[in-house]
Design an enzyme around this catalytic site. Structure first.
Site, PDB file in Angstrom:
ATOM      1  N   ASP A  57      21.728  21.409 -12.297  1.00  0.00           N
ATOM      2  CA  ASP A  57      20.996  20.219 -12.706  1.00  0.00           C
ATOM      3  C   ASP A  57      20.402  20.538 -14.068  1.00  0.00           C
ATOM      4  O   ASP A  57      19.464  21.345 -14.169  1.00  0.00           O
ATOM      5  CB  ASP A  57      19.895  19.894 -11.692  1.00  0.00           C
ATOM      6  CG  ASP A  57      19.068  18.678 -12.080  1.00  0.00           C
ATOM      7  OD1 ASP A  57      19.187  18.201 -13.223  1.00  0.00           O
ATOM      8  OD2 ASP A  57      18.275  18.210 -11.242  1.00  0.00           O
ATOM      9  N   SER A 136      27.977  12.015 -29.922  1.00  0.00           N
ATOM     10  CA  SER A 136      28.627  10.715 -29.921  1.00  0.00           C
ATOM     11  C   SER A 136      28.596  10.173 -31.335  1.00  0.00           C
ATOM     12  O   SER A 136      27.803  10.621 -32.166  1.00  0.00           O
ATOM     13  CB  SER A 136      27.866   9.759 -28.992  1.00  0.00           C
ATOM     14  OG  SER A 136      28.294   8.422 -29.140  1.00  0.00           O
ATOM     15  N   TYR A 149      19.848   5.845 -26.020  1.00  0.00           N
ATOM     16  CA  TYR A 149      20.992   6.762 -26.082  1.00  0.00           C
ATOM     17  C   TYR A 149      21.117   7.369 -27.478  1.00  0.00           C
ATOM     18  O   TYR A 149      21.279   8.587 -27.629  1.00  0.00           O
ATOM     19  CB  TYR A 149      22.249   5.983 -25.717  1.00  0.00           C
ATOM     20  CG  TYR A 149      23.512   6.808 -25.603  1.00  0.00           C
ATOM     21  CD1 TYR A 149      23.692   7.697 -24.558  1.00  0.00           C
ATOM     22  CD2 TYR A 149      24.543   6.656 -26.531  1.00  0.00           C
ATOM     23  CE1 TYR A 149      24.867   8.439 -24.432  1.00  0.00           C
ATOM     24  CE2 TYR A 149      25.719   7.382 -26.417  1.00  0.00           C
ATOM     25  CZ  TYR A 149      25.877   8.271 -25.373  1.00  0.00           C
ATOM     26  OH  TYR A 149      27.042   9.005 -25.260  1.00  0.00           O
TER      27      TYR A 149
END
Length: 284
Positions: A57, A136, A149
């Site tokens: 995690d 990204s 984001y």
């Protein structure tokens, strides 16, 4: 213990992480494939003699330390860390709750930091390693309904860019991967969370933008398996790039952002360069 390169891949239960793990195995590397649900990772990646599946995690530093220790115990080293795990909160900034923004940052920014912090002592001891963080195009170009984001991805870009010279003296390389739209599961309901609040002023655009995001699911141009295979090639280079823009749409977006930045610099060049202290008035 192994004499092969050892890759540790986060978020290997679905999406791009699965393809990266498979591509590294296919290239003859050993892989530590991690995820919150090990059964999901095992089903997605399959079985292989050089594969270790470990629970991780990324939001919990102790989990990152435990996964790192398991990787070293099995293979003796970690050569490549791929920070891939992520999530996507979509919506207008005012409609996000503070808890949603925290959740976006926890996985997509602080998560890679937690794992990298756990792995760096291993790489420093080896005096070698390669840290790859998947960001990204949204880490270069912001966009409507992607504020949370983009905040995480922009921050990850700055963190990695600053980390690079800190770890280079130890023989550790870094690469940012900036994909455009790839046909992963990022836009699936399991990965995308919509802003909770509802403000009337955004209502019409909210409907339009949400429909656009949903229409993109499963129709993205990029092939994640091709990206994964190409990433293995990039990492294998003697002098890998500090940034790799992945996908034709990403290339176009980054090129346009570069042109926009230069145009903005030129538009205010005279004013921007006139701000130095006047030597004649210094100290007066």
């Amino acid at each position: 213990m192994t004499d092969k390169n050892v890759w540790l891949v986060t978020g290997a239960g679905r999406g791009m992480g699965v393809d990266i793990a498979k591509a590294a195995l296919a290239a003859g590397h050993a892989v530590v494939a991690t995820g919150r649900n090990t059964d999901t990772v095992k089903q997605a990646v399959g079985e292989h003699d050089d594969l270790l599946v470990v629970e991780l995690d990324v939001t919990r530093p102790v989990s990152a330390e435990t996964a790192t220790a398991a990787a070293v115990e099995r293979f003796g080293r970690i050569d490549v860390l791929v920070n891939n795990a992520g999530n996507f909160y979509a919506g207008y900034f005012e409609e996000f709750t503070p808890e949603q923004v925290d959740a976006q940052l926890a996985v997509t920014l602080l998560g890679p930091m937690n794992v990298t912090r756990a792995v760096l002592p291993v790489m420093r001891k080896q005096r070698s390693g390669h840290i790859v963080t998947i960001t990204s195009t949204a880490g270069i170009v912001g966009g409507e309904t992607a504020s949370a984001y983009a905040a995480a991805k922009f921050a990850a870009e700055g963190w990695m860019e600053s980390l690079a010279p800190e770890v280079a003296p130890f023989g550790i390389k870094t690469t940012l991967v900036e994909p455009g739209f790839f046909r992963t599961e990022l836009l699936e309901p399991a990965s995308t969370t919509w802003a909770e609040l509802s403000i009337d002023d955004y209502a019409e655009r909210r409907v339009t933008n949400r429909a656009w995001w949903q229409s993109m699911n499963g129709k993205q141009e990029g092939d994640p398996a091709k990206l994964a295979a190409a990433l293995v090639q990039v990492v294998g280079q003697d002098d890998p790039p500090v940034r790799w823009v992945a996908g034709a749409d990403a290339v176009a977006g980054v090129e346009q952002k570069a042109r926009d930045l230069l145009a903005q610099v030129d538009a205010y060049r005279e004013l921007s360069t006139s701000l130095a202290v006047d030597p004649a008035g210094a100290g007066s």
